[in-house]
Design a protein around this motif. Sequence first.
Motif, mmCIF file in Angstrom:
data_model
loop_
_atom_site.group_PDB
_atom_site.id
_atom_site.type_symbol
_atom_site.label_atom_id
_atom_site.label_comp_id
_atom_site.label_asym_id
_atom_site.label_seq_id
_atom_site.Cartn_x
_atom_site.Cartn_y
_atom_site.Cartn_z
ATOM 1 N N ILE A 52 0.833 -1.209 0.000
ATOM 2 C CA ILE A 52 0.000 0.000 0.000
ATOM 3 C C ILE A 52 0.864 1.255 0.000
ATOM 4 O O ILE A 52 0.625 2.188 -0.772
ATOM 5 C CB ILE A 52 -0.965 -0.022 1.206
ATOM 6 N N ALA A 53 1.865 1.307 0.861
ATOM 7 C CA ALA A 53 2.746 2.481 0.914
ATOM 8 C C ALA A 53 3.461 2.686 -0.416
ATOM 9 O O ALA A 53 3.577 3.818 -0.892
ATOM 10 C CB ALA A 53 3.750 2.347 2.053
ATOM 11 N N SER A 54 3.902 1.608 -1.024
ATOM 12 C CA SER A 54 4.574 1.714 -2.327
ATOM 13 C C SER A 54 3.645 2.316 -3.372
ATOM 14 O O SER A 54 4.060 3.157 -4.177
ATOM 15 C CB SER A 54 5.053 0.338 -2.794
ATOM 16 N N GLN A 55 2.393 1.910 -3.363
ATOM 17 C CA GLN A 55 1.433 2.456 -4.320
ATOM 18 C C GLN A 55 1.170 3.933 -4.049
ATOM 19 O O GLN A 55 1.050 4.724 -4.991
ATOM 20 C CB GLN A 55 0.127 1.674 -4.268
ATOM 21 N N LEU A 56 1.078 4.301 -2.771
ATOM 22 C CA LEU A 56 0.869 5.712 -2.424
ATOM 23 C C LEU A 56 2.053 6.555 -2.868
ATOM 24 O O LEU A 56 1.884 7.635 -3.444
ATOM 25 C CB LEU A 56 0.641 5.858 -0.922
ATOM 26 N N ARG A 58 4.235 5.849 -5.224
ATOM 27 C CA ARG A 58 4.259 5.865 -6.687
ATOM 28 C C ARG A 58 3.262 6.883 -7.228
ATOM 29 O O ARG A 58 3.567 7.641 -8.158
ATOM 30 C CB ARG A 58 3.955 4.468 -7.230
ATOM 31 N N ALA A 59 2.077 6.936 -6.656
ATOM 32 C CA ALA A 59 1.064 7.901 -7.101
ATOM 33 C C ALA A 59 1.551 9.329 -6.877
ATOM 34 O O ALA A 59 1.397 10.201 -7.744
ATOM 35 C CB ALA A 59 -0.252 7.676 -6.365
ATOM 36 N N ALA A 60 2.169 9.584 -5.726
ATOM 37 C CA ALA A 60 2.672 10.927 -5.430
ATOM 38 C C ALA A 60 3.800 11.310 -6.375
ATOM 39 O O ALA A 60 3.830 12.423 -6.908
ATOM 40 C CB ALA A 60 3.127 11.008 -3.976
ATOM 41 N N LYS A 65 5.900 14.337 -11.074
ATOM 42 C CA LYS A 65 6.486 14.348 -12.417
ATOM 43 C C LYS A 65 5.545 15.006 -13.418
ATOM 44 O O LYS A 65 5.988 15.772 -14.274
ATOM 45 C CB LYS A 65 6.795 12.920 -12.870
ATOM 46 N N ALA A 66 4.268 14.717 -13.306
ATOM 47 C CA ALA A 66 3.279 15.304 -14.226
ATOM 48 C C ALA A 66 3.211 16.821 -14.102
ATOM 49 O O ALA A 66 2.871 17.500 -15.059
ATOM 50 C CB ALA A 66 1.892 14.685 -13.970
ATOM 51 N N ARG A 67 3.565 17.332 -12.940
ATOM 52 C CA ARG A 67 3.574 18.778 -12.725
ATOM 53 C C ARG A 67 4.909 19.417 -13.112
ATOM 54 O O ARG A 67 5.094 20.605 -12.921
ATOM 55 C CB ARG A 67 3.252 19.085 -11.254
#
Length: 69
Positions: A52-56, A58-60, A65-67
Motif C-alpha cells: 500500500i505504501a509503495s502504491q501511495l 508511486r502515485a505521489a 512528475k506530471a507537474r
Amino acid sequence: DAVIDAKLAVDDMLYVAVQNGKVVGTAMAGYDGHRGWLYSVAVYPQCQRQGIASQLVRAAVDALKARGC
C-alpha cells in the motif's frame, strides 16, 4: 483537520488508500514549482507489508512528475 484544510488550500496532493470502504493509508506531497516533497506516508499497522505504501508513493511521485518536478 487543520492540516488537511491547509494543504487543500495550497494544492490537492493528498492520497488515500481504501480497502473494504475503510481508509488504510495516506500520503501527502507538495511541489513549489522547483522542488517536490513527500511529506508523509502512513499505513494502518494491520495493513502494512501489502504494498500500500509503495502504491501511495508511486502515485505521489507520478503526480509530481506530471507537474514538471
